[in-house]
Design a protein around this motif. Structure first.
Motif, PDB file in Angstrom:
ATOM      1  N   ASP A   1      41.184   0.426  19.503  1.00  0.00           N
ATOM      2  CA  ASP A   1      41.021   1.759  18.930  1.00  0.00           C
ATOM      3  C   ASP A   1      42.098   2.740  19.373  1.00  0.00           C
ATOM      4  OD1 ASP A   1      37.404   1.772  18.932  1.00  0.00           O
ATOM      5  OD2 ASP A   1      38.854   1.175  17.423  1.00  0.00           O
ATOM      6  N   LEU A   2      42.613   2.565  20.557  1.00  0.00           N
ATOM      7  CA  LEU A   2      43.465   3.607  21.121  1.00  0.00           C
ATOM      8  C   LEU A   2      44.912   3.423  20.714  1.00  0.00           C
ATOM      9  CD1 LEU A   2      41.903   3.868  24.653  1.00  0.00           C
ATOM     10  CD2 LEU A   2      41.710   5.469  22.790  1.00  0.00           C
ATOM     11  N   GLN A   3      45.370   4.277  19.820  1.00  0.00           N
ATOM     12  CA  GLN A   3      46.796   4.326  19.519  1.00  0.00           C
ATOM     13  C   GLN A   3      47.513   4.978  20.690  1.00  0.00           C
ATOM     14  OE1 GLN A   3      49.119   3.747  17.044  1.00  0.00           O
ATOM     15  NE2 GLN A   3      47.707   2.366  16.034  1.00  0.00           N
ATOM     16  N   GLY A   4      48.731   4.569  20.937  1.00  0.00           N
ATOM     17  CA  GLY A   4      49.492   5.162  22.037  1.00  0.00           C
ATOM     18  C   GLY A   4      49.682   4.207  23.193  1.00  0.00           C
ATOM     19  N   MET A   5      48.959   3.091  23.175  1.00  0.00           N
ATOM     20  CA  MET A   5      49.159   2.086  24.212  1.00  0.00           C
ATOM     21  C   MET A   5      50.426   1.284  23.921  1.00  0.00           C
ATOM     22  SD  MET A   5      45.387   0.716  24.819  1.00  0.00           S
ATOM     23  CE  MET A   5      44.180   1.769  25.566  1.00  0.00           C
ATOM     24  N   PRO A   6      50.952   0.570  24.926  1.00  0.00           N
ATOM     25  CA  PRO A   6      52.144  -0.220  24.659  1.00  0.00           C
ATOM     26  C   PRO A   6      51.891  -1.260  23.586  1.00  0.00           C
ATOM     27  CG  PRO A   6      51.226  -0.721  26.813  1.00  0.00           C
ATOM     28  CD  PRO A   6      50.560   0.514  26.330  1.00  0.00           C
TER      29      PRO A   6
ATOM     30  N   GLY B   1      52.285   4.306  20.507  1.00  0.00           N
ATOM     31  CA  GLY B   1      53.018   4.162  21.765  1.00  0.00           C
ATOM     32  C   GLY B   1      54.512   4.300  21.550  1.00  0.00           C
ATOM     33  N   LEU B   2      55.004   3.696  20.460  1.00  0.00           N
ATOM     34  CA  LEU B   2      56.436   3.782  20.165  1.00  0.00           C
ATOM     35  C   LEU B   2      56.848   5.223  19.886  1.00  0.00           C
ATOM     36  CD1 LEU B   2      59.098   2.341  19.662  1.00  0.00           C
ATOM     37  CD2 LEU B   2      58.395   1.997  17.308  1.00  0.00           C
ATOM     38  N   VAL B   3      55.998   5.940  19.126  1.00  0.00           N
ATOM     39  CA  VAL B   3      56.312   7.342  18.817  1.00  0.00           C
ATOM     40  C   VAL B   3      56.367   8.171  20.099  1.00  0.00           C
ATOM     41  CG1 VAL B   3      55.424   9.403  17.674  1.00  0.00           C
ATOM     42  CG2 VAL B   3      55.390   7.231  16.485  1.00  0.00           C
ATOM     43  N   LEU B   4      55.392   7.943  20.992  1.00  0.00           N
ATOM     44  CA  LEU B   4      55.399   8.653  22.283  1.00  0.00           C
ATOM     45  C   LEU B   4      56.665   8.365  23.065  1.00  0.00           C
ATOM     46  CD1 LEU B   4      51.771   8.362  23.692  1.00  0.00           C
ATOM     47  CD2 LEU B   4      52.980  10.423  23.068  1.00  0.00           C
ATOM     48  N   ARG B   5      57.064   7.087  23.094  1.00  0.00           N
ATOM     49  CA  ARG B   5      58.271   6.715  23.842  1.00  0.00           C
ATOM     50  C   ARG B   5      59.504   7.389  23.255  1.00  0.00           C
ATOM     51  NH1 ARG B   5      56.464   5.146  28.543  1.00  0.00           N
ATOM     52  NH2 ARG B   5      54.689   3.802  28.249  1.00  0.00           N
ATOM     53  N   ILE B   6      59.554   7.454  21.913  1.00  0.00           N
ATOM     54  CA  ILE B   6      60.732   8.079  21.286  1.00  0.00           C
ATOM     55  C   ILE B   6      60.778   9.567  21.624  1.00  0.00           C
ATOM     56  CG2 ILE B   6      61.729   8.687  19.050  1.00  0.00           C
ATOM     57  CD1 ILE B   6      60.805   5.951  18.068  1.00  0.00           C
ATOM     58  N   PHE B   7      59.613  10.212  21.599  1.00  0.00           N
ATOM     59  CA  PHE B   7      59.582  11.632  21.974  1.00  0.00           C
ATOM     60  C   PHE B   7      60.063  11.831  23.406  1.00  0.00           C
ATOM     61  CE2 PHE B   7      56.687  12.590  18.362  1.00  0.00           C
ATOM     62  CZ  PHE B   7      57.367  13.692  17.897  1.00  0.00           C
ATOM     63  N   GLN B   8      59.540  10.989  24.322  1.00  0.00           N
ATOM     64  CA  GLN B   8      59.967  11.090  25.733  1.00  0.00           C
ATOM     65  C   GLN B   8      61.469  10.949  25.855  1.00  0.00           C
ATOM     66  OE1 GLN B   8      57.919   7.898  27.666  1.00  0.00           O
ATOM     67  NE2 GLN B   8      55.980   8.517  26.809  1.00  0.00           N
ATOM     68  N   LEU B   9      61.984   9.933  25.156  1.00  0.00           N
ATOM     69  CA  LEU B   9      63.411   9.635  25.240  1.00  0.00           C
ATOM     70  C   LEU B   9      64.242  10.798  24.710  1.00  0.00           C
ATOM     71  CD1 LEU B   9      65.578   7.499  25.784  1.00  0.00           C
ATOM     72  CD2 LEU B   9      65.212   6.652  23.491  1.00  0.00           C
ATOM     73  N   VAL B  10      63.848  11.314  23.531  1.00  0.00           N
ATOM     74  CA  VAL B  10      64.638  12.388  22.909  1.00  0.00           C
ATOM     75  C   VAL B  10      64.625  13.631  23.791  1.00  0.00           C
ATOM     76  CG1 VAL B  10      64.682  13.971  20.960  1.00  0.00           C
ATOM     77  CG2 VAL B  10      64.382  11.542  20.569  1.00  0.00           C
TER      78      VAL B  10
ATOM     79  N   SER C   1      63.654   1.594  27.698  1.00  0.00           N
ATOM     80  CA  SER C   1      63.299   0.189  27.873  1.00  0.00           C
ATOM     81  C   SER C   1      61.900  -0.087  27.336  1.00  0.00           C
ATOM     82  CB  SER C   1      63.427  -0.211  29.343  1.00  0.00           C
ATOM     83  OG  SER C   1      62.861   0.758  30.159  1.00  0.00           O
ATOM     84  N   LEU C   2      60.973   0.863  27.526  1.00  0.00           N
ATOM     85  CA  LEU C   2      59.622   0.616  27.005  1.00  0.00           C
ATOM     86  C   LEU C   2      59.570   0.761  25.490  1.00  0.00           C
ATOM     87  CD1 LEU C   2      56.935   1.667  29.510  1.00  0.00           C
ATOM     88  CD2 LEU C   2      58.405  -0.283  29.395  1.00  0.00           C
ATOM     89  N   ALA C   3      60.451   1.585  24.930  1.00  0.00           N
ATOM     90  CA  ALA C   3      60.526   1.671  23.472  1.00  0.00           C
ATOM     91  C   ALA C   3      60.998   0.343  22.896  1.00  0.00           C
ATOM     92  CB  ALA C   3      61.469   2.798  23.061  1.00  0.00           C
TER      93      ALA C   3
ATOM     94  N   SER D   1      52.657  11.937  29.751  1.00  0.00           N
ATOM     95  CA  SER D   1      51.277  11.965  30.259  1.00  0.00           C
ATOM     96  C   SER D   1      50.298  11.164  29.405  1.00  0.00           C
ATOM     97  CB  SER D   1      50.801  13.417  30.374  1.00  0.00           C
ATOM     98  OG  SER D   1      51.672  14.136  31.165  1.00  0.00           O
ATOM     99  N   PRO D   2      50.296  11.297  28.056  1.00  0.00           N
ATOM    100  CA  PRO D   2      49.362  10.461  27.289  1.00  0.00           C
ATOM    101  C   PRO D   2      49.603   8.972  27.487  1.00  0.00           C
ATOM    102  CG  PRO D   2      50.325  12.142  25.887  1.00  0.00           C
ATOM    103  CD  PRO D   2      51.047  12.205  27.170  1.00  0.00           C
ATOM    104  N   SER D   3      50.870   8.568  27.581  1.00  0.00           N
ATOM    105  CA  SER D   3      51.156   7.143  27.828  1.00  0.00           C
ATOM    106  C   SER D   3      50.535   6.700  29.137  1.00  0.00           C
ATOM    107  CB  SER D   3      52.664   6.912  27.899  1.00  0.00           C
ATOM    108  OG  SER D   3      53.260   7.133  26.671  1.00  0.00           O
ATOM    109  N   PHE D   4      50.730   7.511  30.178  1.00  0.00           N
ATOM    110  CA  PHE D   4      50.183   7.162  31.485  1.00  0.00           C
ATOM    111  C   PHE D   4      48.662   7.077  31.429  1.00  0.00           C
ATOM    112  CE2 PHE D   4      48.356   9.018  35.425  1.00  0.00           C
ATOM    113  CZ  PHE D   4      48.493   7.893  36.206  1.00  0.00           C
ATOM    114  N   LEU D   5      48.024   8.098  30.836  1.00  0.00           N
ATOM    115  CA  LEU D   5      46.558   8.126  30.825  1.00  0.00           C
ATOM    116  C   LEU D   5      45.992   6.970  30.001  1.00  0.00           C
ATOM    117  CD1 LEU D   5      45.876  11.951  30.553  1.00  0.00           C
ATOM    118  CD2 LEU D   5      45.675  10.501  32.536  1.00  0.00           C
ATOM    119  N   LEU D   6      46.635   6.668  28.866  1.00  0.00           N
ATOM    120  CA  LEU D   6      46.129   5.583  28.030  1.00  0.00           C
ATOM    121  C   LEU D   6      46.311   4.232  28.708  1.00  0.00           C
ATOM    122  CD1 LEU D   6      47.300   6.785  24.542  1.00  0.00           C
ATOM    123  CD2 LEU D   6      44.967   6.420  25.278  1.00  0.00           C
ATOM    124  N   ASN D   7      47.457   4.046  29.377  1.00  0.00           N
ATOM    125  CA  ASN D   7      47.664   2.800  30.106  1.00  0.00           C
ATOM    126  C   ASN D   7      46.650   2.652  31.221  1.00  0.00           C
ATOM    127  OD1 ASN D   7      49.784   1.581  28.787  1.00  0.00           O
ATOM    128  ND2 ASN D   7      51.306   2.777  29.865  1.00  0.00           N
ATOM    129  N   PHE D   8      46.416   3.757  31.930  1.00  0.00           N
ATOM    130  CA  PHE D   8      45.458   3.725  33.039  1.00  0.00           C
ATOM    131  C   PHE D   8      44.062   3.427  32.507  1.00  0.00           C
ATOM    132  CE2 PHE D   8      43.001   5.613  36.537  1.00  0.00           C
ATOM    133  CZ  PHE D   8      43.630   4.986  37.595  1.00  0.00           C
TER     134      PHE D   8
END
Lengths: 181, 181
Positions: A33-38, A43-52, A89-91, A168-175
């Motif tokens: 259910d959870l979008q945003g996980m690796p 998750g890819l969109v979050l990584r791209i935002f972080q990177l940019v 790298s995670l992207a 932060s969302p990546s971290f919380l979702l992974n956790f």
């Protein structure tokens, strides 16, 4: 499912399988259910935002000539470089997972990603806060006589904050997925 | 467990019960094992550490006469006050839980504590980082002409960092127990 099914009493098989399936599906359902996980598109969109955001912060800060005079700005440059490498790298991992249409459910990988996200997000937040303390929260009289590129410093700080917001969302979702494994 | 057991074939009962018990015991075992959650002795110790560090930071910062001249220091004072109030109230909850010998397993309470811990730890960390950016990371030439109480500012900042260090485990453990519910 390595449990052997009771083939001696075929009548009993359905409830037994049901109970195990219900008990085992719970974490799977949560993870699906959870979008945003690796491995997901979110998750890819979050990584791209972080990177940019991290790269923009790095370039804006590095484009000023007097950033090495302040320790906090040098720290910010170092941290957003680390953040952009980590997110890049995670992207790549996310793109790979999306291409082969698989989710990352390996507990070790999720644990590694959680620790990495936790460290990079803490460092980025610390760098952004200390830069904000210097550029914005300090006494303006002290400020204006010293720096010519205040707008650029503020932009770099804001970009570092935005990068932290998307880590932060990546971290919380992974956790979360690690805990519900 | 609202599932009806197969009373028609008593031979099948043991594996069925086993599978459900194993699947249901996992979160319970995890929650029992982790000291530091609300209602445990470890949780109370963490709260006391948070409270002590935040209060020390508040008093050290408030004992300087020129802290209101810098926005970051006023922010630090506000945040450690909030942190000490939050930690005090949760320490009272922990003491109550220990006295009545009950664990807090209510999902709503854990959710509330997680959100509160997340907010206060983020604010405390931000305040500590921005104060550190001003007191430590800034150019020393700029620094020494302005402030007389640099040692006290540094002490207050260090205490705020220690308070954050002791809030983070509470937040992570609460989040973990929320996810594994």
């Amino acid at each position: 499912m390595n449990l052997s099914r009771p083939s001696v009493h075929p009548v009993e098989a359905p409830p037994f399988t049901d109970a195990v399936a219900v008990a085992d599906d719970r974490p799977l359902l949560r993870m699906k259910d959870l979008q945003g996980m690796p491995g997901t598109l979110g998750g890819l969109v979050l990584r791209i935002f972080q990177l940019v955001f991290a790269v923009v912060s790095l370039f804006v800060m590095a484009s000023t000539s007097d950033f090495p005079s302040v320790t906090a700005f040098r720290y910010l440059v170092a941290v957003v470089s680390l953040q952009s490498l980590w997110s890049l790298s995670l992207a790549v991992v996310d793109v790979y997972c999306l291409l082969v249409r698989r989710r990352l459910r390996n507990c070790r990988f999720v644990c590694l990603f959680t620790i990495g996200d936790g460290i990079t997000s803490t460092l980025t937040f610390a760098a952004a806060c200390s830069s904000a303390g210097i550029t914005i929260l300090i006494d303006p009289d002290l400020n204006k006589c010293h720096w010519n590129h205040r707008a650029r410093f503020e932009t770099a700080t804001a970009m570092a904050f935005l990068s932290w917001f998307s880590v932060s969302p990546s971290f919380l979702l992974n956790f979360w997925s690690l805990a519900s494994h």
